[in-house]
Design an enzyme around this catalytic site. Structure first.
Site, PDB file in Angstrom:
ATOM      1  N   LYS A  22       0.852  -1.212   0.000  1.00 52.17           N
ATOM      2  CA  LYS A  22       0.000   0.000   0.000  1.00 52.17           C
ATOM      3  C   LYS A  22       0.879   1.251   0.000  1.00 52.17           C
ATOM      4  O   LYS A  22       0.650   2.182  -0.763  1.00 52.17           O
ATOM      5  CB  LYS A  22      -0.884   0.000   1.241  1.00 52.17           C
ATOM      6  CG  LYS A  22      -1.508   1.356   1.575  1.00 52.17           C
ATOM      7  CD  LYS A  22      -2.320   1.339   2.820  1.00 52.17           C
ATOM      8  CE  LYS A  22      -1.540   1.579   4.076  1.00 52.17           C
ATOM      9  NZ  LYS A  22      -1.233   2.986   4.404  1.00 52.17           N
ATOM     10  N   ASN A  23       1.922   1.248   0.821  1.00 52.03           N
ATOM     11  CA  ASN A  23       2.741   2.456   0.967  1.00 52.03           C
ATOM     12  C   ASN A  23       3.739   2.659  -0.156  1.00 52.03           C
ATOM     13  O   ASN A  23       4.462   3.651  -0.175  1.00 52.03           O
ATOM     14  CB  ASN A  23       3.443   2.458   2.336  1.00 52.03           C
ATOM     15  CG  ASN A  23       2.444   2.730   3.446  1.00 52.03           C
ATOM     16  OD1 ASN A  23       1.279   3.066   3.180  1.00 52.03           O
ATOM     17  ND2 ASN A  23       2.853   2.548   4.679  1.00 52.03           N
ATOM     18  N   ARG A  92      -4.784  10.822   4.587  1.00 48.19           N
ATOM     19  CA  ARG A  92      -3.815  11.908   4.640  1.00 48.19           C
ATOM     20  C   ARG A  92      -2.718  11.756   3.577  1.00 48.19           C
ATOM     21  O   ARG A  92      -2.095  12.700   3.183  1.00 48.19           O
ATOM     22  CB  ARG A  92      -3.234  11.983   6.031  1.00 48.19           C
ATOM     23  CG  ARG A  92      -2.880  10.586   6.585  1.00 48.19           C
ATOM     24  CD  ARG A  92      -2.167  10.709   7.884  1.00 48.19           C
ATOM     25  NE  ARG A  92      -0.974  11.534   7.662  1.00 48.19           N
ATOM     26  CZ  ARG A  92      -0.936  12.839   7.807  1.00 48.19           C
ATOM     27  NH1 ARG A  92      -1.969  13.482   8.217  1.00 48.19           N
ATOM     28  NH2 ARG A  92       0.146  13.507   7.548  1.00 48.19           N
ATOM     29  N   CYS A 116      -4.135  12.559  12.985  1.00 53.11           N
ATOM     30  CA  CYS A 116      -4.873  11.290  12.950  1.00 53.11           C
ATOM     31  C   CYS A 116      -4.651  10.634  14.315  1.00 53.11           C
ATOM     32  O   CYS A 116      -3.998  11.183  15.190  1.00 53.11           O
ATOM     33  CB  CYS A 116      -4.396  10.421  11.803  1.00 53.11           C
ATOM     34  SG  CYS A 116      -2.823   9.658  12.127  1.00 53.11           S
ATOM     35  N   ARG A 121       0.986  14.605  12.789  1.00 58.02           N
ATOM     36  CA  ARG A 121       1.291  14.374  11.377  1.00 58.02           C
ATOM     37  C   ARG A 121       1.412  15.683  10.577  1.00 58.02           C
ATOM     38  O   ARG A 121       0.745  15.884   9.579  1.00 58.02           O
ATOM     39  CB  ARG A 121       0.244  13.468  10.730  1.00 58.02           C
ATOM     40  CG  ARG A 121      -0.138  12.219  11.475  1.00 58.02           C
ATOM     41  CD  ARG A 121       0.920  11.157  11.516  1.00 58.02           C
ATOM     42  NE  ARG A 121       1.301  10.608  10.253  1.00 58.02           N
ATOM     43  CZ  ARG A 121       0.677   9.586   9.658  1.00 58.02           C
ATOM     44  NH1 ARG A 121      -0.390   9.069  10.218  1.00 58.02           N
ATOM     45  NH2 ARG A 121       1.107   9.107   8.499  1.00 58.02           N
ATOM     46  N   ASP A 306       5.380   0.705  11.871  1.00 56.06           N
ATOM     47  CA  ASP A 306       4.125   0.065  11.416  1.00 56.06           C
ATOM     48  C   ASP A 306       4.017  -1.389  11.853  1.00 56.06           C
ATOM     49  O   ASP A 306       2.972  -2.007  11.655  1.00 56.06           O
ATOM     50  CB  ASP A 306       4.016   0.131   9.892  1.00 56.06           C
ATOM     51  CG  ASP A 306       3.772   1.553   9.430  1.00 56.06           C
ATOM     52  OD1 ASP A 306       3.858   1.806   8.212  1.00 56.06           O
ATOM     53  OD2 ASP A 306       3.521   2.422  10.284  1.00 56.06           O
ATOM     54  N   ILE A 328       8.883   7.161  16.571  1.00 56.67           N
ATOM     55  CA  ILE A 328       8.479   7.880  15.357  1.00 56.67           C
ATOM     56  C   ILE A 328       7.234   8.725  15.584  1.00 56.67           C
ATOM     57  O   ILE A 328       7.200   9.896  15.216  1.00 56.67           O
ATOM     58  CB  ILE A 328       8.248   6.886  14.184  1.00 56.67           C
ATOM     59  CG1 ILE A 328       9.478   5.995  13.979  1.00 56.67           C
ATOM     60  CG2 ILE A 328       7.850   7.633  12.921  1.00 56.67           C
ATOM     61  CD1 ILE A 328      10.717   6.729  13.498  1.00 56.67           C
ATOM     62  N   ARG A 398      -8.316  -0.522   5.210  1.00 55.57           N
ATOM     63  CA  ARG A 398      -7.538   0.543   4.561  1.00 55.57           C
ATOM     64  C   ARG A 398      -6.234  -0.017   3.996  1.00 55.57           C
ATOM     65  O   ARG A 398      -5.729   0.462   2.998  1.00 55.57           O
ATOM     66  CB  ARG A 398      -7.185   1.643   5.556  1.00 55.57           C
ATOM     67  CG  ARG A 398      -8.377   2.424   6.057  1.00 55.57           C
ATOM     68  CD  ARG A 398      -7.948   3.626   6.818  1.00 55.57           C
ATOM     69  NE  ARG A 398      -7.001   4.417   6.020  1.00 55.57           N
ATOM     70  CZ  ARG A 398      -6.473   5.550   6.453  1.00 55.57           C
ATOM     71  NH1 ARG A 398      -6.772   6.013   7.639  1.00 55.57           N
ATOM     72  NH2 ARG A 398      -5.653   6.233   5.695  1.00 55.57           N
TER      73      ARG A 398
HETATM   74  C1  EPZ Z   1       4.678   7.047   6.169  1.00 56.68           C
HETATM   75  O1  EPZ Z   1       3.919   8.084   6.759  1.00 56.68           O
HETATM   76  C2  EPZ Z   1       3.750   5.833   6.096  1.00 56.68           C
HETATM   77  N1  EPZ Z   1       2.606   6.161   5.238  1.00 56.68           N
HETATM   78  C3  EPZ Z   1       3.269   5.470   7.508  1.00 56.68           C
HETATM   79  O2  EPZ Z   1       2.466   4.310   7.405  1.00 56.68           O
HETATM   80  C4  EPZ Z   1       4.507   5.160   8.353  1.00 56.68           C
HETATM   81  O3  EPZ Z   1       4.083   4.867   9.668  1.00 56.68           O
HETATM   82  C5  EPZ Z   1       5.452   6.354   8.357  1.00 56.68           C
HETATM   83  O4  EPZ Z   1       5.808   6.705   6.992  1.00 56.68           O
HETATM   84  C6  EPZ Z   1       6.750   6.072   9.114  1.00 56.68           C
HETATM   85  O5  EPZ Z   1       7.397   4.973   8.535  1.00 56.68           O
HETATM   86  C7  EPZ Z   1       2.770   6.119   3.893  1.00 56.68           C
HETATM   87  O6  EPZ Z   1       3.843   5.824   3.381  1.00 56.68           O
HETATM   88  C8  EPZ Z   1       1.566   6.440   3.067  1.00 56.68           C
HETATM   89  P1  EPZ Z   1       6.789  10.419   8.134  1.00 56.68           P
HETATM   90  P2  EPZ Z   1       4.505   9.599   6.750  1.00 56.68           P
HETATM   91  O7  EPZ Z   1       6.630  11.674   7.362  1.00 56.68           O
HETATM   92  O8  EPZ Z   1       5.339   9.805   5.554  1.00 56.68           O
HETATM   93  C9  EPZ Z   1       7.185  13.801  11.394  1.00 56.68           C
HETATM   94  C10 EPZ Z   1       0.564   2.987   7.758  1.00 56.68           C
HETATM   95  O9  EPZ Z   1       0.149   2.447   8.775  1.00 56.68           O
HETATM   96  N2  EPZ Z   1       7.007  14.754  10.287  1.00 56.68           N
HETATM   97  O10 EPZ Z   1       7.931   9.500   7.800  1.00 56.68           O
HETATM   98  O11 EPZ Z   1       3.357  10.508   7.006  1.00 56.68           O
HETATM   99  C11 EPZ Z   1       5.932  12.972  11.656  1.00 56.68           C
HETATM  100  O12 EPZ Z   1       5.032  13.658  12.506  1.00 56.68           O
HETATM  101  C12 EPZ Z   1       1.078   4.412   7.809  1.00 56.68           C
HETATM  102  O13 EPZ Z   1       0.619   2.449   6.619  1.00 56.68           O
HETATM  103  C13 EPZ Z   1       7.127  16.116  10.540  1.00 56.68           C
HETATM  104  O14 EPZ Z   1       7.361  16.535  11.668  1.00 56.68           O
HETATM  105  O15 EPZ Z   1       5.442   9.577   8.032  1.00 56.68           O
HETATM  106  C14 EPZ Z   1       6.494  11.730  12.303  1.00 56.68           C
HETATM  107  O16 EPZ Z   1       6.679  11.959  13.688  1.00 56.68           O
HETATM  108  C15 EPZ Z   1       0.889   5.008   9.188  1.00 56.68           C
HETATM  109  N3  EPZ Z   1       6.960  16.992   9.507  1.00 56.68           N
HETATM  110  C16 EPZ Z   1       7.856  11.559  11.623  1.00 56.68           C
HETATM  111  O17 EPZ Z   1       8.171  12.833  11.026  1.00 56.68           O
HETATM  112  C17 EPZ Z   1       6.685  16.576   8.226  1.00 56.68           C
HETATM  113  O18 EPZ Z   1       6.556  17.425   7.318  1.00 56.68           O
HETATM  114  C18 EPZ Z   1       7.869  10.508  10.521  1.00 56.68           C
HETATM  115  O19 EPZ Z   1       6.775  10.789   9.685  1.00 56.68           O
HETATM  116  C19 EPZ Z   1       6.569  15.189   7.994  1.00 56.68           C
HETATM  117  C20 EPZ Z   1       6.741  14.295   9.031  1.00 56.68           C
END
Ligand code: EPZ
Length: 417
Positions: A22-23, A92, A116, A121, A306, A328, A398
């Protein structure tokens, strides 16, 4: 609203197949907006988030044809470079169209994805990166409005913290920017590399994807491509835990063992037998002497956040104390309370959960809160004494394709009600 009804106590045996990731599918689908030519994608999982993304891409103006797990997209022209709130609030990851739309159409209007269940996020790193590529960004009425009428220009971008979709969004923006972009402190997840492989097939010039430094030379336009996406490592990991927890003998097929190194290492330390039995195949056998092992989530190649909830469920059955740290996301322990209602002994202290085991779980009525927390409740229900009902399984739908059919196929007593 669908529920799962699960009767615990059955050891899982046989073969269970992994679907496409999915990701990986989500950014890859967004990337089709970067060209007016057709892009054909195979192994797209049939899950809710993908249906949402396809609806979004159609709204933007692309032609979408789905047959089985193959999707063909032709974004001949961008009619409306928008991601409306109605769609973004349900998923999102819609913000992944931001980079491609600004790069292709010179503008985008994307609803700010709210927080969420697992955390705030924010998308500040996506937005600051786009500004460094020359886009003008306004936030108004809950929407992000981005403009780059004269096109984007390459720039060095240093991520303050590692972001998976931030890396993907900006890599997609940079491939059509004038000049060179260097992404430093980039995410190294296999899904980032999978996206880069599609973009390179479309004609992009990208080096270093999968490492912390990604170098991109912009090109004038991208062309057609056909791509098969990688297997879902989180789904595969979930099935490995299911086989171990139920004391079964399960072979997970169509997976990529090298994407699961952190989980396999922890499970072996815990006393579980896992071996590669063929290309894309992992065989897991449960053990009576399951040992508690501490775990901390980290960016890839560290232990994936995850799979944290699934690992916590496993540790409820292990002998000893396991400290599970979530580095994370700030609020990713909702499953702990539900597991505790089933009899688990879990104490939360800020970003860490202390899991004492082994504890016999008993079936209960529980509620799913987010995609991966739901998976951990399914795992707990598979070993609990008696019957468990899990409500709000749309969370599971999802990101897991036909999970109840796949689990029933290896002996689980699970049905959708
Ligand atoms: C991706 O989300 C995945 N989703 C998530 O999977 C996964 O948990 C996550 O990466 C971490 O591996 C998809 O790929 C669609 P991040 P993403 O940006 O990209 C902070 C699932 O269950 N951050 O790597 O949104 C954020 O708050 C989902 O399939 C900022 O501060 O995660 C977090 O603490 C859940 N500012 C950390 O970085 C930003 O602009 C990592 O988030 C972006 C992120």
């Amino acid at each position: 609203m669908d529920k799962f009804v699960i009767k615990g106590g059955v050891a899982l045996h046989g073969e269970i197949a992994t679907s496409g990731a999915k990701n990986s599918a989500l950014p890859v689908l967004a990337a089709t907006l970067l060209t007016s030519e057709p892009v054909s994608l195979r192994r797209i999982p049939r899950v809710r988030d993908i249906r949402t993304m396809l609806k979004l891409i159609e709204n933007i103006g692309a032609r979408v044809e789905v047959s089985g797990d193959t999707v063909r997209i032709e974004a001949g022209e961008i009619v409306s470079p928008e991601a409306p709130y109605e769609l973004v609030k349900t998923m999102r990851a819609s913000s992944l169209v931001l980079g491609p739309l600004v790069a292709r159409a010179g503008r985008a209007r994307v609803s700010l994805p709210g927080g969420c269940a697992i955390g705030a996020r924010p998308v500040n790193l996506h937005l600051s990166g786009l500004e460094q590529l020359g886009a003008r960004i306004h936030q108004v009425h809950g929407y992000i409005e981005a403009e780059a009428p004269g096109g984007l220009r390459g720039a060095p971008i240093q991520f303050d913290r590692i972001t998976v979709t931030g890396t993907e969004d900006l890599m997609m923006a940079a491939v059509l920017a004038r000049g060179e972009t260097v992404l430093e402190n980039a995410a190294r997840e296999p899904e980032v590399l999978d996206l880069a492989e599609l973009l390179i097939q479309m004609g992009a010039k990208i080096e270093g994807a999968g490492s912390s430094t990604i170098r991109i030379q912009g090109v004038a336009r991208l062309g057609a491509a056909a791509h098969t996406i990688i297997s879902d490592r989180i789904e595969a990991g979930t099935f490995l835990v299911a086989g171990a927890m139920t004391g079964g003998d399960l072979t997970v097929t169509n997976c990529v063992p090298e994407h699961l190194g952190a989980l396999i290492g922890k499970m072996r330390q815990a006393g579980i037998g896992i071996e590669q039995t063929g290309t894309g195949e992992l065989r897991v056998r449960g053990t009576r002497a399951l040992r508690s092992v501490d775990m901390t989530t980290e960016e890839y190649p560290g232990f994936p956040t995850d799979l944290q909830a699934q690992y916590m469920a496993l540790m409820t059955q292990a002998e000893g104390i396991a400290i599970v740290k979530e580095n994370i996301f700030e609020n990713r322990f909702m499953h702990a309370q539900e597991l505790a209602r089933m009899g688990a002994n879990i104490r939360l202290e800020g970003r860490q959960a202390i899991v004492a085991g082994p504890r016999e779980l008993s079936g209960a009525q529980v509620i799913a809160s987010d995609l991966r927390a739901s998976a951990s409740l399914v795992l707990a229900a598979l070993v609990a004494r008696g019957e468990t009902t899990i409500d709000r399984v749309y969370h599971i739908d999802r990101g897991y394709e036909k999970i109840e059919e796949k689990l029933a196929g290896v002996g689980a007593q699970i049905r959708r009600a």
